[in-house]
Design a protein around this motif. Structure first.
Motif, short mmCIF file in Angstrom:
data_model
loop_
_atom_site.label_atom_id
_atom_site.label_comp_id
_atom_site.label_asym_id
_atom_site.label_seq_id
_atom_site.Cartn_x
_atom_site.Cartn_y
_atom_site.Cartn_z
N LEU A 49 34.99 49.00 34.53
CA LEU A 49 34.48 49.52 35.80
C LEU A 49 34.82 48.56 36.95
CD1 LEU A 49 32.79 51.64 37.32
CD2 LEU A 49 30.75 50.30 36.74
N ILE A 50 34.64 47.26 36.69
CA ILE A 50 34.97 46.26 37.71
C ILE A 50 36.46 46.29 38.02
CG2 ILE A 50 35.09 43.78 38.16
CD1 ILE A 50 32.49 43.48 36.58
N THR A 51 37.27 46.44 36.97
CA THR A 51 38.73 46.48 37.16
C THR A 51 39.15 47.66 38.01
OG1 THR A 51 39.05 45.39 35.01
CG2 THR A 51 40.95 46.52 35.97
N LYS A 52 38.56 48.82 37.76
CA LYS A 52 38.89 50.01 38.55
C LYS A 52 38.51 49.83 40.02
CE LYS A 52 38.72 53.50 34.88
NZ LYS A 52 38.04 54.71 34.36
N LEU A 53 37.35 49.22 40.24
CA LEU A 53 36.92 48.97 41.62
C LEU A 53 37.86 47.98 42.32
CD1 LEU A 53 33.05 48.74 41.11
CD2 LEU A 53 34.32 50.62 42.15
N ILE A 54 38.29 46.98 41.57
CA ILE A 54 39.15 45.95 42.16
C ILE A 54 40.52 46.50 42.52
CG2 ILE A 54 40.47 43.87 41.53
CD1 ILE A 54 37.95 42.81 40.20
N THR A 55 41.08 47.34 41.64
CA THR A 55 42.42 47.89 41.90
C THR A 55 42.45 48.77 43.14
OG1 THR A 55 41.90 49.67 40.32
CG2 THR A 55 43.17 47.79 39.50
N LYS A 56 41.30 49.23 43.58
CA LYS A 56 41.25 50.09 44.78
C LYS A 56 41.16 49.29 46.07
CE LYS A 56 39.18 54.05 42.38
NZ LYS A 56 38.01 54.96 42.30
N THR A 57 40.91 47.98 45.95
CA THR A 57 40.81 47.16 47.15
C THR A 57 42.20 46.81 47.67
OG1 THR A 57 40.72 45.12 45.86
CG2 THR A 57 38.63 46.18 46.40
N LYS A 58 42.30 46.51 48.96
CA LYS A 58 43.59 46.17 49.57
C LYS A 58 44.01 44.74 49.28
CE LYS A 58 43.05 49.42 53.41
NZ LYS A 58 42.98 49.58 54.89
N SER A 59 43.05 43.86 49.06
CA SER A 59 43.37 42.46 48.80
C SER A 59 43.94 42.29 47.40
CB SER A 59 42.11 41.60 48.95
OG SER A 59 42.36 40.27 48.56
N ASN A 60 44.89 41.37 47.25
CA ASN A 60 45.47 41.10 45.94
C ASN A 60 44.84 39.88 45.28
OD1 ASN A 60 46.50 39.17 47.63
ND2 ASN A 60 48.55 39.19 46.74
N LEU A 61 43.82 39.29 45.92
CA LEU A 61 43.18 38.11 45.35
C LEU A 61 42.45 38.46 44.06
CD1 LEU A 61 41.74 36.43 48.58
CD2 LEU A 61 43.98 36.14 47.52
N ASP A 62 41.72 39.56 44.08
CA ASP A 62 41.01 39.97 42.87
C ASP A 62 41.98 40.40 41.78
OD1 ASP A 62 41.78 42.18 44.32
OD2 ASP A 62 39.73 42.75 44.86
N ASP A 63 43.14 40.95 42.17
CA ASP A 63 44.15 41.32 41.17
C ASP A 63 44.65 40.09 40.43
OD1 ASP A 63 43.98 43.99 41.95
OD2 ASP A 63 45.49 43.72 43.51
N LEU A 65 42.86 37.44 39.81
CA LEU A 65 41.80 37.08 38.86
C LEU A 65 41.89 37.91 37.58
CD1 LEU A 65 38.77 36.71 41.32
CD2 LEU A 65 40.11 34.88 40.27
N ILE A 66 42.22 39.19 37.74
CA ILE A 66 42.39 40.06 36.57
C ILE A 66 43.61 39.63 35.77
CG2 ILE A 66 42.95 42.41 35.84
CD1 ILE A 66 41.23 43.43 38.11
N LYS A 67 44.68 39.29 36.46
CA LYS A 67 45.92 38.87 35.80
C LYS A 67 45.68 37.67 34.89
CE LYS A 67 50.25 36.52 36.90
NZ LYS A 67 51.07 35.95 37.97
N HIS A 68 44.86 36.73 35.34
CA HIS A 68 44.60 35.53 34.54
C HIS A 68 43.36 35.68 33.65
CE1 HIS A 68 47.69 32.93 36.25
NE2 HIS A 68 47.43 33.49 37.42
N GLN A 69 42.83 36.89 33.52
CA GLN A 69 41.76 37.22 32.57
C GLN A 69 40.48 36.43 32.82
OE1 GLN A 69 43.50 36.65 28.71
NE2 GLN A 69 44.81 38.44 28.87
N VAL A 70 40.17 36.22 34.09
CA VAL A 70 38.93 35.50 34.40
C VAL A 70 37.72 36.31 33.98
CG1 VAL A 70 37.52 34.54 36.26
CG2 VAL A 70 40.01 34.25 36.30
N PHE A 71 37.73 37.60 34.31
CA PHE A 71 36.57 38.45 33.99
C PHE A 71 36.47 38.74 32.49
CE2 PHE A 71 37.69 39.74 38.41
CZ PHE A 71 36.57 39.20 39.03
N SER A 72 37.61 38.98 31.86
CA SER A 72 37.57 39.33 30.44
C SER A 72 37.05 38.18 29.59
CB SER A 72 38.96 39.75 29.95
OG SER A 72 39.87 38.69 30.07
N ARG A 73 37.26 36.96 30.01
CA ARG A 73 36.77 35.81 29.24
C ARG A 73 35.25 35.69 29.33
NH1 ARG A 73 41.47 31.15 30.13
NH2 ARG A 73 43.18 32.46 29.32
N VAL A 74 34.68 36.26 30.37
CA VAL A 74 33.20 36.25 30.48
C VAL A 74 32.60 37.08 29.35
CG1 VAL A 74 31.25 36.90 31.95
CG2 VAL A 74 33.32 35.92 32.97
N ALA A 75 33.32 38.12 28.91
CA ALA A 75 32.83 38.97 27.83
C ALA A 75 32.64 38.19 26.54
CB ALA A 75 33.81 40.13 27.60
#
Length: 417
Positions: A49-63, A65-75
């Protein structure tokens, strides 16, 4: 939950004497199931859900973070946290086993936190390298130092968890190990200091063309790390150079040329001394037909004539008075040719000068700057200039010096050949 399971177990027939073991075992199974469920909930529902929300933003900064698996490692951190918190309750009857599992869970969480910090540093590096200033101020070495400190801190925390001591005590003991640590981490420390000097003085940057003769490196800088600098040579090989060697040894950085208005052409044509002579009337008439120096010859002849007349010089001998020479006229032609060349930057130095005679003749040096700094185009411009000058030198009754070859020697022996 533990009390509920304990009450339920006591009602099972034939479990007398095993209530504590069964209760602890069932509770641990439930904790394991909860840990697995929490992992899947975080990784496959919340993170998606977070990934889908991030991909809709104009900024590439959050992209990034996804590329380097910052959020997935929290899991991977969430189930370990559940085990760490719930195990002491589940295994209250078995403190030794509880302590071991809690310690393992804590070590795992420390490792995952290190992985998250590592991914964050990589993300920050990618974000920084998207900015133009990153080419002049590389921070790769600082990022590596941050990682090194993070891993060192994690090792100390893990050691404290294993021996059951406070990490603060271990940090206090590091003072006595300073000399050993400096010896072990000598190269990283020297590299870090060198990186600070390189960055603060802007001596090199990513993409700079450098020549490091001590290491036979000539090419573009790919990476400036804590202990090494990677240079991609023009033959596509990679040379790894110690970072501190850029401080201790000399090297050439071509950035100034790339940022300037042109790339320097500095090459000589060697004129055979035996072909140099004064210009007679017939030669001057021929030279006047050359567009670039017609005005020069007329102006120079008037100047020479006025000088000779003013000084009452008789021209019975060629040694008397001032006269034009073919090499001087050729030098004037070279300068006029460069001044009219479309690929020479006229805002920078343009010069044709005569250097001291050598055993190879008299050098006429061309000193100018090509407007096009691209290597391939620069070489083509330089070659075209000298192609023309070497071909036209005979028009001035001059000869280019060349060391005699075997063919020349055979002609001396057999003139007819």
């Amino acid at each position: 939950m533990h009390q509920f399971i304990q009450q339920w177990v006591t009602k099972i027939p034939g479990t007398a004497g095993y209530e504590s073991l069964l209760t602890s075992s069932i509770t641990m199974v439930v904790i394991a199931v909860l840990a697995v469920i929490s992992f899947y909930l975080v990784k496959y529902i919340l993170l998606r859900l977070i990934t889908k929300l991030i991909t809709k933003t104009k900024s590439n900064l959050d992209d990034i973070l996804i590329k380097h698996q910052v959020f997935s490692r929290v899991a991977y951190l969430v189930p370990a946290f559940l085990v760490y918190k719930l195990t002491p309750v589940a295994l209250s009857a078995y403190p030794a086993l509880s302590q071991m599992i809690v310690t393992l869970a804590a070590i795992y969480m420390v490792w995952m936190v290190v992985m998250i910090v590592d991914a964050l540093i990589n993300s920050l590096l990618d974000i920084y390298y998207a900015v133009d200033i990153s080419r002049q101020l590389p921070i790769q070495s600082f990022a590596q130092v941050a990682k090194l400190v993070t891993y060192l801190f994690a090792i100390i925390v893990v050691a404290a968890l294993v021996i059951g001591e406070s990490p603060l005590k271990l940090f206090a003991g590091l003072g006595a190990m300073t000399a050993v640590l400096m010896l072990v981490f000598k190269d990283p420390i020297l590299g870090f200091v060198a990186g600070l000097q390189l960055s603060s003085n802007r001596m090199v940057g990513i993409g700079d063309w450098v020549d490091i003769p001590q290491h036979q490196a000539s090419g573009d800088i790919l990476e400036i790390g804590l202990t090494t600098v990677k240079v991609k040579n023009f033959d596509n090989t990679i040379t790894t150079v110690p970072t501190q060697s850029l401080i201790n040894d000399s090297f050439k950085n071509w950035r100034g040329m790339q940022e300037s208005g042109g790339r320097r052409i500095k090459r000589s044509i060697f004129i055979d001394v035996n072909s140099i002579r004064f210009c007679d009337e017939e030669a001057l008439n021929r030279y006047r037909k050359i567009n670039y120096i017609t005005e020069y010859i007329d102006k120079k002849l008037a100047e020479v004539q006025a000088y000779n007349e003013k000084s009452n010089i008789t021209l019975d001998s060629s040694a008397n008075g001032r006269r034009l020479t073919n090499i001087g006229t050729f030098r004037a032609y070279v300068l006029a040719y460069l001044k009219n060349h479309p690929d020479i930057n006229q805002d920078l130095t343009v010069m044709a000068r005569q250097l001291a005679p050598t055993e190879a003749g008299i050098p006429i040096e061309i000193y100018a700057f090509s407007s096009d700094k691209n290597w391939v185009n620069y070489e083509a411009i330089q070659a075209d200039i000298f192609d023309h000058l070497l071909a036209v030198v005979g028009e001035f009754d001059l000869r280019v010096f060349q060391t005699p070859s075997g063919v020349d020697l055979r002609r001396l022996v057999s003139p007819s050949s």
